[in-house]
Motif scaffolding. Structure first.
Motif, PDB file in Angstrom:
ATOM      1  N   ASN A  46     -55.244 -28.870  21.227  1.00 32.89           N
ATOM      2  CA  ASN A  46     -54.494 -27.626  21.065  1.00 32.89           C
ATOM      3  C   ASN A  46     -54.427 -26.852  22.382  1.00 32.89           C
ATOM      4  OD1 ASN A  46     -53.195 -25.526  19.512  1.00 32.89           O
ATOM      5  ND2 ASN A  46     -55.104 -24.392  19.657  1.00 32.89           N
ATOM      6  N   PRO A  55     -46.976 -22.579  23.039  1.00 32.22           N
ATOM      7  CA  PRO A  55     -47.303 -22.724  21.618  1.00 32.22           C
ATOM      8  C   PRO A  55     -46.308 -23.590  20.840  1.00 32.22           C
ATOM      9  CG  PRO A  55     -47.505 -20.434  22.277  1.00 32.22           C
ATOM     10  CD  PRO A  55     -46.942 -21.179  23.454  1.00 32.22           C
ATOM     11  N   ALA A  58     -47.193 -27.025  20.997  1.00 31.36           N
ATOM     12  CA  ALA A  58     -48.505 -27.326  20.414  1.00 31.36           C
ATOM     13  C   ALA A  58     -48.443 -27.474  18.902  1.00 31.36           C
ATOM     14  CB  ALA A  58     -49.512 -26.237  20.793  1.00 31.36           C
ATOM     15  N   ILE A  59     -47.308 -27.135  18.312  1.00 30.13           N
ATOM     16  CA  ILE A  59     -47.200 -27.235  16.856  1.00 30.13           C
ATOM     17  C   ILE A  59     -47.554 -28.643  16.388  1.00 30.13           C
ATOM     18  CG2 ILE A  59     -45.536 -27.266  14.936  1.00 30.13           C
ATOM     19  CD1 ILE A  59     -44.363 -24.727  15.941  1.00 30.13           C
ATOM     20  N   CYS A  62     -51.300 -29.205  15.349  1.00 25.87           N
ATOM     21  CA  CYS A  62     -51.737 -28.780  14.016  1.00 25.87           C
ATOM     22  C   CYS A  62     -50.930 -29.490  12.921  1.00 25.87           C
ATOM     23  CB  CYS A  62     -51.606 -27.266  13.872  1.00 25.87           C
ATOM     24  SG  CYS A  62     -53.194 -26.449  13.545  1.00 25.87           S
ATOM     25  N   VAL A  88     -52.644 -20.816   2.903  1.00 26.23           N
ATOM     26  CA  VAL A  88     -52.176 -22.045   3.549  1.00 26.23           C
ATOM     27  C   VAL A  88     -50.794 -21.929   4.174  1.00 26.23           C
ATOM     28  CG1 VAL A  88     -53.457 -23.866   2.367  1.00 26.23           C
ATOM     29  CG2 VAL A  88     -51.403 -22.966   1.312  1.00 26.23           C
ATOM     30  N   ARG A  89     -50.635 -22.746   5.185  1.00 26.82           N
ATOM     31  CA  ARG A  89     -49.319 -22.922   5.796  1.00 26.82           C
ATOM     32  C   ARG A  89     -48.631 -24.096   5.089  1.00 26.82           C
ATOM     33  NH1 ARG A  89     -48.970 -21.861  11.812  1.00 26.82           N
ATOM     34  NH2 ARG A  89     -48.516 -19.846  10.862  1.00 26.82           N
ATOM     35  N   ASN A  90     -49.361 -25.216   4.976  1.00 20.50           N
ATOM     36  CA  ASN A  90     -48.805 -26.387   4.299  1.00 20.50           C
ATOM     37  C   ASN A  90     -49.496 -26.576   2.944  1.00 20.50           C
ATOM     38  OD1 ASN A  90     -47.988 -28.825   3.358  1.00 20.50           O
ATOM     39  ND2 ASN A  90     -48.268 -29.932   5.273  1.00 20.50           N
ATOM     40  N   VAL A 140     -63.853 -22.905   9.570  1.00 20.97           N
ATOM     41  CA  VAL A 140     -63.143 -23.013  10.847  1.00 20.97           C
ATOM     42  C   VAL A 140     -62.765 -21.603  11.269  1.00 20.97           C
ATOM     43  CG1 VAL A 140     -61.035 -23.826  11.974  1.00 20.97           C
ATOM     44  CG2 VAL A 140     -62.210 -25.295  10.318  1.00 20.97           C
ATOM     45  N   GLY A 145     -56.752 -19.286  21.153  1.00 21.88           N
ATOM     46  CA  GLY A 145     -55.639 -20.226  21.266  1.00 21.88           C
ATOM     47  C   GLY A 145     -54.879 -20.461  19.973  1.00 21.88           C
ATOM     48  N   CYS A 146     -55.331 -19.909  18.872  1.00 21.82           N
ATOM     49  CA  CYS A 146     -54.666 -20.112  17.571  1.00 21.82           C
ATOM     50  C   CYS A 146     -53.689 -18.971  17.273  1.00 21.82           C
ATOM     51  CB  CYS A 146     -55.684 -20.184  16.430  1.00 21.82           C
ATOM     52  SG  CYS A 146     -57.225 -21.051  16.810  1.00 21.82           S
ATOM     53  N   CYS A 149     -49.770 -18.977  16.741  1.00 21.54           N
ATOM     54  CA  CYS A 149     -49.194 -19.550  15.511  1.00 21.54           C
ATOM     55  C   CYS A 149     -49.809 -18.988  14.230  1.00 21.54           C
ATOM     56  CB  CYS A 149     -49.376 -21.057  15.503  1.00 21.54           C
ATOM     57  SG  CYS A 149     -48.488 -21.889  16.821  1.00 21.54           S
ATOM     58  N   HIS A 150     -50.999 -18.371  14.324  1.00 18.99           N
ATOM     59  CA  HIS A 150     -51.652 -17.828  13.122  1.00 18.99           C
ATOM     60  C   HIS A 150     -51.967 -16.338  13.266  1.00 18.99           C
ATOM     61  CE1 HIS A 150     -52.065 -21.797  11.326  1.00 18.99           C
ATOM     62  NE2 HIS A 150     -52.658 -22.255  12.403  1.00 18.99           N
ATOM     63  N   TYR A 168     -41.998 -24.456   7.146  1.00 19.12           N
ATOM     64  CA  TYR A 168     -42.959 -23.901   6.171  1.00 19.12           C
ATOM     65  C   TYR A 168     -42.419 -22.620   5.533  1.00 19.12           C
ATOM     66  CZ  TYR A 168     -45.831 -27.067   8.902  1.00 19.12           C
ATOM     67  OH  TYR A 168     -46.309 -28.176   9.563  1.00 19.12           O
ATOM     68  N   ARG A 182     -60.297 -19.061   9.358  1.00 17.89           N
ATOM     69  CA  ARG A 182     -58.932 -19.551   9.104  1.00 17.89           C
ATOM     70  C   ARG A 182     -58.928 -20.485   7.889  1.00 17.89           C
ATOM     71  NH1 ARG A 182     -54.113 -22.172   9.063  1.00 17.89           N
ATOM     72  NH2 ARG A 182     -54.356 -21.287   7.029  1.00 17.89           N
TER      73      ARG A 182
HETATM   74  C1  HEC Z   1     -48.633 -24.278  17.918  1.00 16.51           C
HETATM   75  C2  HEC Z   1     -48.884 -23.696  16.646  1.00 16.51           C
HETATM   76  C3  HEC Z   1     -50.283 -23.759  16.084  1.00 16.51           C
HETATM   77  C4  HEC Z   1     -51.439 -23.434  16.736  1.00 16.51           C
HETATM   78  C5  HEC Z   1     -51.637 -22.987  18.175  1.00 16.51           C
HETATM   79  C6  HEC Z   1     -52.480 -23.586  15.754  1.00 16.51           C
HETATM   80  N1  HEC Z   1     -51.964 -23.981  14.538  1.00 16.51           N
HETATM   81 FE1  HEC Z   1     -52.983 -24.302  12.828  1.00 16.51          FE
HETATM   82  N2  HEC Z   1     -51.306 -24.867  11.903  1.00 16.51           N
HETATM   83  C7  HEC Z   1     -50.065 -24.950  12.495  1.00 16.51           C
HETATM   84  C8  HEC Z   1     -49.153 -25.649  11.618  1.00 16.51           C
HETATM   85  C9  HEC Z   1     -47.705 -25.968  11.908  1.00 16.51           C
HETATM   86  C10 HEC Z   1     -49.902 -25.985  10.452  1.00 16.51           C
HETATM   87  C11 HEC Z   1     -49.445 -26.750   9.220  1.00 16.51           C
HETATM   88  C12 HEC Z   1     -49.909 -28.194   9.373  1.00 16.51           C
HETATM   89  C13 HEC Z   1     -49.436 -29.129   8.294  1.00 16.51           C
HETATM   90  O1  HEC Z   1     -48.230 -29.263   8.101  1.00 16.51           O
HETATM   91  O2  HEC Z   1     -50.312 -29.738   7.657  1.00 16.51           O
HETATM   92  C14 HEC Z   1     -51.245 -25.483  10.670  1.00 16.51           C
HETATM   93  C15 HEC Z   1     -52.277 -25.641   9.761  1.00 16.51           C
HETATM   94  C16 HEC Z   1     -53.570 -25.294   9.996  1.00 16.51           C
HETATM   95  C17 HEC Z   1     -54.650 -25.507   9.068  1.00 16.51           C
HETATM   96  C18 HEC Z   1     -54.576 -26.227   7.721  1.00 16.51           C
HETATM   97  C19 HEC Z   1     -54.419 -25.320   6.536  1.00 16.51           C
HETATM   98  C20 HEC Z   1     -53.010 -24.770   6.384  1.00 16.51           C
HETATM   99  O3  HEC Z   1     -52.873 -23.556   6.497  1.00 16.51           O
HETATM  100  O4  HEC Z   1     -52.054 -25.543   6.131  1.00 16.51           O
HETATM  101  C21 HEC Z   1     -55.774 -25.008   9.658  1.00 16.51           C
HETATM  102  C22 HEC Z   1     -57.177 -24.981   9.081  1.00 16.51           C
HETATM  103  C23 HEC Z   1     -55.387 -24.527  10.961  1.00 16.51           C
HETATM  104  N3  HEC Z   1     -54.039 -24.699  11.142  1.00 16.51           N
HETATM  105  C24 HEC Z   1     -56.263 -23.969  11.865  1.00 16.51           C
HETATM  106  C25 HEC Z   1     -55.919 -23.686  13.181  1.00 16.51           C
HETATM  107  C26 HEC Z   1     -56.882 -23.257  14.171  1.00 16.51           C
HETATM  108  C27 HEC Z   1     -58.353 -23.007  13.918  1.00 16.51           C
HETATM  109  C28 HEC Z   1     -56.204 -23.129  15.346  1.00 16.51           C
HETATM  110  C29 HEC Z   1     -56.764 -22.788  16.711  1.00 16.51           C
HETATM  111  C30 HEC Z   1     -57.841 -23.635  17.192  1.00 16.51           C
HETATM  112  C31 HEC Z   1     -54.816 -23.451  15.082  1.00 16.51           C
HETATM  113  N4  HEC Z   1     -54.690 -23.779  13.756  1.00 16.51           N
HETATM  114  C32 HEC Z   1     -53.817 -23.387  16.028  1.00 16.51           C
HETATM  115  C33 HEC Z   1     -49.721 -24.465  13.746  1.00 16.51           C
HETATM  116  C34 HEC Z   1     -50.624 -24.098  14.710  1.00 16.51           C
END
Ligand code: HEC
Length: 191
Positions: A46, A55, A58-59, A62, A88-90, A140, A145-146, A149-150, A168, A182
């Motif tokens: 990431n 970012p 970087a999608i 995740c 949740v996102r997904n 988690v 860095g998250c 997107c979050h 989504y 998260r």
């Molecule tokens: C560039 C964008 C991006 C960044 C930066 C990012 N995420 Fe995500 N995250 C996503 C996306 C898109 C999904 C949906 C993934 C899928 O389709 O399963 C997701 C899903 C998740 C999920 C799974 C549960 C859910 O909501 O579907 C977790 C846990 C998560 N992210 C944690 C993190 C953490 C912790 C960080 C930082 C270390 C992070 N993410 C950084 C885009 C991002």
């Protein structure tokens, strides 16, 4: 006489409890040994992607890399490893089952009482209709860095917003700040 029967019954109870505790700690160590590198690799991938392409690029980490890694570990080990969240996102991959939901709520309560997300985890042997399994979950935490997107809407670029909105439509996974929980990495291991 009565007393010694009661005592030996107690002894049996105590030893079986001790065996269970031993089993759990061994299973727990094995789970941590798998989750540690999984989380580390994801976090590094990431950071690298955000640094190199921003970012939006970087999608894929995740979206594709995390589920692919989880799938590979699950196949290799014969366990189910997934990422779950209360927001949740997904929904297809991240929706918690009953045990995970209850445990995530417990994690939130522990966090609210001041426990650090890094130490929040749960391990339990669960007897369900489908069979006995060892369940392990580790919180988690949201890192800097998250946020792209979050985080809050102001922290998410228009480009990322557009991409998330497309893939989504029911995204609930925004509005977090650094240090919050998260979600969790969850392991279900048939016994
Ligand atoms: C560039 C964008 C991006 C960044 C930066 C990012 N995420 Fe995500 N995250 C996503 C996306 C898109 C999904 C949906 C993934 C899928 O389709 O399963 C997701 C899903 C998740 C999920 C799974 C549960 C859910 O909501 O579907 C977790 C846990 C998560 N992210 C944690 C993190 C953490 C912790 C960080 C930082 C270390 C992070 N993410 C950084 C885009 C991002």
């Amino acid at each position: 006489m009565k007393k010694s029967i009661a005592l030996s019954a107690l002894f049996v109870l105590a030893t079986s409890a001790a065996y269970a505790a031993d089993d759990i700690s061994k299973l727990k160590e094995e789970s941590i040994a798998v989750i540690g590198p999984f989380a580390k690799q994801l976090s590094e991938a990431n950071q690298k992607a955000v640094k190199e392409g921003g970012p939006a690029s970087a999608i894929v980490v995740c979206k594709d890399i995390a589920p692919a890694m989880a799938g590979e570990i699950s196949r290799n080990k014969g366990w189910k490893l997934s990422r779950v969240s209360l927001k949740v996102r997904n929904p297809l991959l991240g929706t918690p089952d009953a045990w995970e939901q209850k445990t995530l709520q417990d994690f939130e309560a522990r966090y609210a009482k001041g426990e650090k997300p890094e130490t929040i985890a749960a391990a339990e042997i669960v007897d369900e209709p489908a069979g006995k399994s060892f369940r392990f979950m580790k919180a988690v935490a949201l890192q800097q860095g998250c946020l792209g997107c979050h985080g809050t809407p102001e922290q998410i670029s228009p480009e990322v917003k557009a991409s998330l909105a497309k893939d989504y439509p029911n995204d609930k996974a925004t509005g977090y700040s650094v240090g919050q929980i998260r979600g969790a990495v969850s392991i279900k291991r048939p016994l």
